[in-house]
Motif scaffolding. Structure first.
Motif, short mmCIF file in Angstrom:
data_model
loop_
_atom_site.label_atom_id
_atom_site.label_comp_id
_atom_site.label_asym_id
_atom_site.label_seq_id
_atom_site.Cartn_x
_atom_site.Cartn_y
_atom_site.Cartn_z
N ASN A 35 22.22 49.64 51.56
CA ASN A 35 23.51 50.56 51.35
C ASN A 35 24.62 50.23 50.57
N TYR A 36 25.30 51.03 49.86
CA TYR A 36 26.62 50.26 49.22
C TYR A 36 27.72 51.75 49.40
N VAL A 37 28.93 50.98 49.62
CA VAL A 37 30.17 51.75 49.62
C VAL A 37 30.91 51.38 48.25
N LEU A 38 31.65 52.63 47.95
CA LEU A 38 32.31 52.78 46.71
C LEU A 38 33.48 53.22 46.96
N GLN A 39 34.48 52.42 46.69
CA GLN A 39 36.05 52.68 46.81
C GLN A 39 36.88 52.47 45.65
N SER A 40 37.84 53.32 45.43
CA SER A 40 39.07 52.99 44.45
C SER A 40 39.92 52.26 44.74
N GLY A 41 40.35 51.30 43.90
CA GLY A 41 41.43 50.36 44.13
C GLY A 41 43.10 51.00 43.60
N GLN A 42 43.01 52.19 43.30
CA GLN A 42 44.16 53.01 43.02
C GLN A 42 44.99 52.57 41.89
N GLY A 43 44.11 51.88 40.67
CA GLY A 43 44.98 51.23 39.87
C GLY A 43 45.06 49.74 39.63
N VAL A 44 45.07 48.98 38.69
CA VAL A 44 45.06 47.64 38.62
C VAL A 44 46.05 47.01 39.67
N THR A 45 47.30 47.65 39.69
CA THR A 45 48.38 46.90 40.40
C THR A 45 48.35 46.80 42.21
N GLN A 46 47.60 47.96 42.56
CA GLN A 46 47.20 48.21 43.82
C GLN A 46 45.79 47.29 44.11
N LEU A 47 45.14 47.33 43.19
CA LEU A 47 43.59 46.58 43.44
C LEU A 47 43.72 45.20 43.55
N VAL A 48 44.73 44.49 42.88
CA VAL A 48 44.64 43.33 42.79
C VAL A 48 45.77 42.49 44.04
N THR A 49 46.22 43.51 44.92
CA THR A 49 47.01 43.21 45.85
C THR A 49 46.62 43.97 47.08
N LYS A 50 47.15 45.04 47.47
CA LYS A 50 46.90 45.70 48.67
C LYS A 50 45.54 46.20 49.17
N ALA A 51 44.91 46.86 47.88
CA ALA A 51 43.65 47.29 48.12
C ALA A 51 42.53 46.22 48.07
N LEU A 52 42.78 45.17 47.45
CA LEU A 52 41.68 44.15 47.37
C LEU A 52 42.14 43.24 48.88
N PHE A 53 43.05 43.01 49.33
CA PHE A 53 43.14 42.45 50.70
C PHE A 53 42.67 43.28 51.84
N ASP A 54 42.80 44.61 51.66
CA ASP A 54 42.37 45.55 52.58
C ASP A 54 40.90 45.69 52.73
N THR A 55 40.25 45.55 51.35
CA THR A 55 38.88 45.60 51.42
C THR A 55 38.20 44.25 52.08
N ILE A 56 38.79 43.12 51.71
CA ILE A 56 38.18 41.72 52.15
C ILE A 56 38.43 41.83 53.68
N ASP A 57 39.56 42.33 54.19
CA ASP A 57 39.82 42.22 55.52
C ASP A 57 38.66 43.22 56.16
N THR A 58 38.48 44.35 55.49
CA THR A 58 37.59 45.26 56.33
C THR A 58 36.17 44.59 56.60
N ILE A 59 35.79 43.98 55.32
CA ILE A 59 34.39 43.26 55.21
C ILE A 59 34.27 42.19 56.33
N LEU A 60 35.30 41.19 56.48
CA LEU A 60 35.52 40.12 57.24
C LEU A 60 35.44 40.76 58.72
N LEU A 61 35.88 42.11 59.05
CA LEU A 61 36.09 42.55 60.34
C LEU A 61 34.81 43.22 60.63
#
Length: 229
Positions: free
Chosen positions: A41-67
């Protein structure tokens, strides 16, 4: 194998990528979120632009995978280089990850791909898009037509004319928009269906098979070819 795609793009590429993966014979099935992931399977998500992606969206995504241990094998991050060099953009994302997480806590692969310069740059790479006939000087596309031949020269190497104050990514978008309009092909970030066709995709894939152009696209294409199952 399961994948989590995190895209900077929140409109066009987000809508086009599922079709492109299908054309590349990617065997995984898309699911809505990580809770539905089982096998292939695969999940597809937007980071809502580069500023969000390299901060909040990136960290939220990694945290979600770790959880959700064992759910995701590869996190695939795709973003635009824009005014930076592609390797510099990639390095910035790696630095954010390394500064925020201890390496031993990341138990999945993180792959970073950079569109050089943006998604529209890849779209400009479709073979046969540049007009064979001379473009009339009254055409809105003429200023782009005379500036750079995207058929014989690598779209990734195109910069705006000296008297144009747009960013490279903005110029590439406007070049593509006017070129497609000249060819009577509708395209907008909200409605990219005409560049999501198999014919359009094959025109890009065919180019990297016979030229050294679009190296950033080829890196992504080769990756999918290796992991598609």
């Amino acid at each position: 194998m399961n994948f989590y795609f995190l895209l900077e793009d929140e409109k066009s590429f987000l809508k086009v990528l599922p079709s492109w993966l299908e054309y590349m014979n990617f065997k995984c099935k898309r699911v809505a979120d990580i809770q539905e992931v089982q096998e292939n399977n695969y999940v597809l998500q937007s980071g809502q632009g580069v500023t969000q992606l390299v901060t909040k969206a990136l960290f939220d995504t990694i945290d979600t995978i770790l959880l959700n241990p064992g759910k995701i094998d590869k996190l695939v991050i795709i973003l635009d280089a824009e005014e930076l060099e592609a390797e510099d953009r990639k390095q910035l994302v790696n630095e954010q990850i390394n500064n925020h997480y201890e390496a031993e806590k990341i138990n999945f692969d993180i792959m970073i791909f950079v569109c050089n310069r943006c998604f529209e740059t890849w779209l400009l790479g479709r073979r046969g898009l540049y007009p064979i006939e001379a473009v009339d000087k009254t055409s809105d596309f003429y200023q782009y037509y005379k500036h750079y031949n995207i058929e014989t020269s690598d779209p990734e190497g195109m910069i705006p004319p000296e008297d144009n104050e747009e960013t490279i990514a903005k110029y590439h978008f406007h070049y593509l928009h006017e070129l497609l309009r000249y060819k009577r092909i509708r395209y907008s970030k909200n409605n990219p269906k005409n560049v999501a066709t198999e014919d359009y995709f094959k025109g890009i894939a065919g180019r990297i098979a016979v030229t050294e152009h679009l190296k950033s696209f080829k890196v992504f294409y080769d990756f999918v070819s290796c992991v598609r199952g």
